[in-house]
Design an enzyme around this catalytic site. Structure first.
Site, mmCIF file in Angstrom:
data_model
loop_
_atom_site.group_PDB
_atom_site.id
_atom_site.type_symbol
_atom_site.label_atom_id
_atom_site.label_comp_id
_atom_site.label_asym_id
_atom_site.label_seq_id
_atom_site.Cartn_x
_atom_site.Cartn_y
_atom_site.Cartn_z
ATOM 1 N N TYR A 225 12.264 57.503 22.675
ATOM 2 C CA TYR A 225 13.141 56.669 22.081
ATOM 3 C C TYR A 225 13.070 55.714 22.883
ATOM 4 O O TYR A 225 13.422 54.037 22.406
ATOM 5 C CB TYR A 225 14.575 56.775 21.661
ATOM 6 C CG TYR A 225 15.999 56.063 21.164
ATOM 7 C CD1 TYR A 225 15.665 55.805 19.573
ATOM 8 C CD2 TYR A 225 16.326 55.871 21.771
ATOM 9 C CE1 TYR A 225 16.325 55.221 19.493
ATOM 10 C CE2 TYR A 225 17.740 55.330 20.617
ATOM 11 C CZ TYR A 225 17.349 54.758 19.458
ATOM 12 O OH TYR A 225 18.048 54.302 19.305
ATOM 13 N N LYS B 46 12.726 51.544 22.240
ATOM 14 C CA LYS B 46 13.784 50.329 21.517
ATOM 15 C C LYS B 46 13.705 49.094 22.662
ATOM 16 O O LYS B 46 13.146 47.940 22.822
ATOM 17 C CB LYS B 46 15.287 50.901 22.187
ATOM 18 C CG LYS B 46 15.785 51.416 20.612
ATOM 19 C CD LYS B 46 16.382 50.874 20.194
ATOM 20 C CE LYS B 46 15.939 51.235 18.646
ATOM 21 N NZ LYS B 46 16.004 50.226 17.130
ATOM 22 N N SER C 241 19.246 49.007 22.677
ATOM 23 C CA SER C 241 20.592 50.506 22.391
ATOM 24 C C SER C 241 20.645 50.292 24.595
ATOM 25 O O SER C 241 19.853 50.467 25.203
ATOM 26 C CB SER C 241 20.142 52.376 22.386
ATOM 27 O OG SER C 241 20.372 52.614 23.175
HETATM 28 P P1 NAD Z 1 21.110 55.704 10.493
HETATM 29 O O1 NAD Z 1 20.268 56.965 10.572
HETATM 30 O O2 NAD Z 1 22.095 56.777 10.415
HETATM 31 O O3 NAD Z 1 20.318 54.347 10.542
HETATM 32 C C1 NAD Z 1 18.959 53.432 10.120
HETATM 33 C C2 NAD Z 1 18.943 53.090 8.940
HETATM 34 O O4 NAD Z 1 17.295 53.084 8.950
HETATM 35 C C3 NAD Z 1 18.410 54.968 7.236
HETATM 36 O O5 NAD Z 1 19.666 54.571 6.428
HETATM 37 C C4 NAD Z 1 17.155 55.318 7.438
HETATM 38 O O6 NAD Z 1 16.861 55.495 5.833
HETATM 39 C C5 NAD Z 1 16.635 53.680 7.655
HETATM 40 N N1 NAD Z 1 15.313 53.856 7.846
HETATM 41 C C6 NAD Z 1 14.730 54.286 9.164
HETATM 42 N N2 NAD Z 1 13.646 54.695 8.821
HETATM 43 C C7 NAD Z 1 12.970 53.481 8.016
HETATM 44 C C8 NAD Z 1 11.924 53.038 7.468
HETATM 45 N N3 NAD Z 1 10.461 52.758 8.186
HETATM 46 N N4 NAD Z 1 11.853 51.781 5.970
HETATM 47 C C9 NAD Z 1 12.474 51.660 6.422
HETATM 48 N N5 NAD Z 1 14.089 52.117 6.567
HETATM 49 C C10 NAD Z 1 14.011 53.483 7.550
HETATM 50 O O7 NAD Z 1 21.198 55.053 12.316
HETATM 51 P P2 NAD Z 1 22.146 53.831 12.958
HETATM 52 O O8 NAD Z 1 23.393 55.289 12.980
HETATM 53 O O9 NAD Z 1 23.106 53.078 11.652
HETATM 54 O O10 NAD Z 1 21.101 53.172 13.766
HETATM 55 C C11 NAD Z 1 20.702 51.540 12.883
HETATM 56 C C12 NAD Z 1 20.207 51.599 14.347
HETATM 57 O O11 NAD Z 1 20.862 51.244 15.378
HETATM 58 C C13 NAD Z 1 18.923 52.058 14.881
HETATM 59 O O12 NAD Z 1 18.158 50.931 14.796
HETATM 60 C C14 NAD Z 1 19.235 52.708 15.962
HETATM 61 O O13 NAD Z 1 17.905 52.840 16.511
HETATM 62 C C15 NAD Z 1 20.142 51.732 16.782
HETATM 63 N N6 NAD Z 1 21.389 52.612 17.499
HETATM 64 C C16 NAD Z 1 22.234 53.562 17.264
HETATM 65 C C17 NAD Z 1 22.766 54.242 18.227
HETATM 66 C C18 NAD Z 1 23.242 55.067 17.942
HETATM 67 O O14 NAD Z 1 24.179 55.904 18.463
HETATM 68 N N7 NAD Z 1 24.510 55.172 16.261
HETATM 69 C C19 NAD Z 1 22.927 53.652 19.056
HETATM 70 C C20 NAD Z 1 22.044 52.640 19.686
HETATM 71 C C21 NAD Z 1 21.378 51.977 18.471
HETATM 72 N N1 UFG Z 2 28.172 65.961 24.703
HETATM 73 C C1 UFG Z 2 28.453 66.942 23.838
HETATM 74 N N2 UFG Z 2 28.818 67.894 23.631
HETATM 75 C C2 UFG Z 2 27.300 68.028 22.588
HETATM 76 C C3 UFG Z 2 26.643 66.726 22.305
HETATM 77 C C4 UFG Z 2 27.141 65.813 23.452
HETATM 78 O O1 UFG Z 2 28.791 67.770 25.863
HETATM 79 O O2 UFG Z 2 27.830 68.532 21.455
HETATM 80 C C5 UFG Z 2 28.062 65.036 25.996
HETATM 81 C C6 UFG Z 2 26.554 64.298 25.917
HETATM 82 O O3 UFG Z 2 26.823 65.261 27.408
HETATM 83 C C7 UFG Z 2 27.722 62.747 26.636
HETATM 84 C C8 UFG Z 2 28.432 62.459 25.445
HETATM 85 O O4 UFG Z 2 28.905 63.697 25.562
HETATM 86 O O5 UFG Z 2 27.990 63.598 27.772
HETATM 87 C C9 UFG Z 2 28.175 61.959 24.697
HETATM 88 O O6 UFG Z 2 26.574 62.625 23.979
HETATM 89 P P1 UFG Z 2 26.210 61.537 22.324
HETATM 90 O O7 UFG Z 2 24.979 62.664 22.615
HETATM 91 O O8 UFG Z 2 26.905 62.001 21.926
HETATM 92 O O9 UFG Z 2 25.971 60.289 23.024
HETATM 93 P P2 UFG Z 2 24.688 59.657 24.174
HETATM 94 O O10 UFG Z 2 25.287 58.875 25.263
HETATM 95 O O11 UFG Z 2 23.734 60.367 24.785
HETATM 96 O O12 UFG Z 2 23.419 58.830 23.627
HETATM 97 C C10 UFG Z 2 23.878 57.961 22.550
HETATM 98 C C11 UFG Z 2 23.255 57.656 21.297
HETATM 99 C C12 UFG Z 2 21.853 57.151 21.790
HETATM 100 C C13 UFG Z 2 22.079 55.892 22.238
HETATM 101 C C14 UFG Z 2 22.951 56.373 23.809
HETATM 102 C C15 UFG Z 2 23.501 55.031 24.471
HETATM 103 O O13 UFG Z 2 22.277 59.223 20.869
HETATM 104 O O14 UFG Z 2 21.120 56.985 20.883
HETATM 105 O O15 UFG Z 2 24.622 56.706 22.946
HETATM 106 O O16 UFG Z 2 23.077 53.733 23.445
HETATM 107 F F1 UFG Z 2 20.837 55.555 22.958
#
Ligand code: NAD
Ligand code: UFG
Length: 339
Positions: A148, A152, A124
């Site tokens: 978190y 990572k 991330s």
């Molecule tokens: P998600 O929660 O939809 O997907 C994660 C999946 O992993 C889920 O299906 C969950 O059931 C499974 N899981 C969780 N714990 C587990 C375990 N112990 N064993 C097996 N399966 C398990 O999340 P996502 O948004 O698809 O994110 C996928 C990956 O990308 C994550 O590692 C997350 O940290 C990373 N990531 C997500 C974002 C975002 O904003 N969505 C941003 C940066 C990084």
């Molecule tokens: N925001 C609002 N209202 C809400 C939710 C978010 O104003 O209800 C604003 C936040 O303050 C921020 C922007 O919208 O300015 C984006 O917020 P998000 O929560 O959607 O995303 P973040 O950038 O905070 O974090 C996300 C993921 C993290 C990841 C990061 C960078 O949640 O896991 O992007 O990849 F690490």
């Protein structure tokens, strides 16, 4: 290639399965459904008309991993499984270290036992922390501000050390910016189990009438309209970055990190306006103070991914909001809505 996808039933994993299969890869999912439902895989199978082998279980379960490795014999692993809620990670740090860090170690150990030498890892942009300069490139100092983010970064270091110790190994670390949007079919998308913490799913739930208004956190940032700027990336572009990363891992060794973003940023108010265009209605908002831990702006320098992976984002902001609206309006209860 034969690709094991941990967390493949999740938001990004499910979209990646479709892109992998479209490129001829064979896929197998390992997921414990901590944040997903098996219905996801039914829809992926229907959309792809393909085979998705699946195992239900935990990525920390060594015996299960050995069974998957022996039966499916993956050439590579794409490792999505993990916990991702920034706020929750402060309250449950050990759970986050256990799943995100110990889970990665257990997976690498199982890969070692099976002789599997390629891994793509979901990291991330949050590993960078408070910006020293912007946009972030991959050499920007890493200083995560949440548990978190620390998990990572710890997993990234473990992958780097693993690749360093195994000259034939490849670890591709993808640092995602802000994934949003849904598949063009509107049959798979993001389905938060709880009140959405992220901006786009919250706006989508306001638009569909499940929530009354979006709370905008902070209007006094040093940005053009005072609200936070983020580099939003369409989940299908992100999914395709994994296909490019696999191709890279097929012909390179060592560990390498890549930013996966568009290189552009949009404010919270830009996102609200774009979503209004997509859904044809107003999104009610209320203004609140800054959310603890938020930073003003995050934007990727994604030039390394373009240069070395041959990957670049192609979807526009309107693609992101239109596909989110199509998914949310067709599935107001997410995967609980009959297909
Ligand atoms: P998600 O929660 O939809 O997907 C994660 C999946 O992993 C889920 O299906 C969950 O059931 C499974 N899981 C969780 N714990 C587990 C375990 N112990 N064993 C097996 N399966 C398990 O999340 P996502 O948004 O698809 O994110 C996928 C990956 O990308 C994550 O590692 C997350 O940290 C990373 N990531 C997500 C974002 C975002 O904003 N969505 C941003 C940066 C990084
Ligand atoms: N925001 C609002 N209202 C809400 C939710 C978010 O104003 O209800 C604003 C936040 O303050 C921020 C922007 O919208 O300015 C984006 O917020 P998000 O929560 O959607 O995303 P973040 O950038 O905070 O974090 C996300 C993921 C993290 C990841 C990061 C960078 O949640 O896991 O992007 O990849 F690490």
């Amino acid at each position: 290639m034969r690709v094991l996808v941990t967390g493949g039933a999740g938001y990004i994993g499910s979209h990646t399965l479709l892109e992998l299969m479209a490129q001829g890869h064979a896929v197998c999912v390992l997921d414990n459904y901590a944040n997903a439902t098996p219905e996801v895989l039914n829809r992926v199978r229907a959309l792809s008309n393909g085979t998705v082998a699946d195992y239900t279980g935990d990525v920390r379960d060594a015996a299960l991993l050995d069974q998957v490795m022996t039966t499916f014999r993956p050439d590579a692993v794409v490792h999505f499984a993990g916990l991702k809620a920034v706020g929750e990670s402060a309250k449950k740090p050990l759970a986050y270290y256990d799943v995100n860090v110990c889970g990665t170690v257990a997976l690498l150990q199982a890969m070692d036992r099976a002789g599997c030498r390629r891994i793509i890892f979901s990291s991330s942009a949050t590993v960078y922390g408070e910006p020293v300069y912007m946009p972030y490139d991959e050499d920007h100092p890493t200083n995560p501000t949440s548990v978190y983010g620390q998990t990572k970064l710890a997993a990234e270091r473990i992958l780097t050390d693993w690749a360093g110790a195994n000259p034939d190994a490849a670890a591709v670390i993808l640092r995602y910016f802000n994934p949003v949007g849904a598949h063009h079919s509107a049959r798979i998308g993001e389905d938060p189990q709880d009140i959405p913490g992220n901006l786009m799913p919250f706006i989508a739930q306001v638009a569909v009438g499940k929530r009354d208004a979006l709370t905008i956190y902070g209007d006094d940032y040093d940005t053009p309209d005072g609200t936070g700027l983020r580099d939003y990336i369409h989940v299908v572009d992100l999914a395709r970055a994994h296909v490019a990363a696999l191709n890279h891992a097929a012909c390179n060794t060592g560990a390498r990190a890549f930013n996966i973003g568009t290189g552009q940023s949009h404010s919270v108010r830009d996102m609200v306006a774009a979503f209004s265009r997509a859904c044809g209605g107003d999104i009610p908002v209320r203004q609140a103070g800054r959310r603890t831990g938020d930073i003003a702006a995050m934007q990727a320098d994604a030039s390394r991914a373009k240069r070395e992976l041959g990957w670049t984002a192609t979807h526009s902001l309107d693609d992101m909001t239109a596909s989110t609206w199509a998914w949310q309006s067709a599935n107001p209860d997410g995967y609980g809505t009959p297909d």
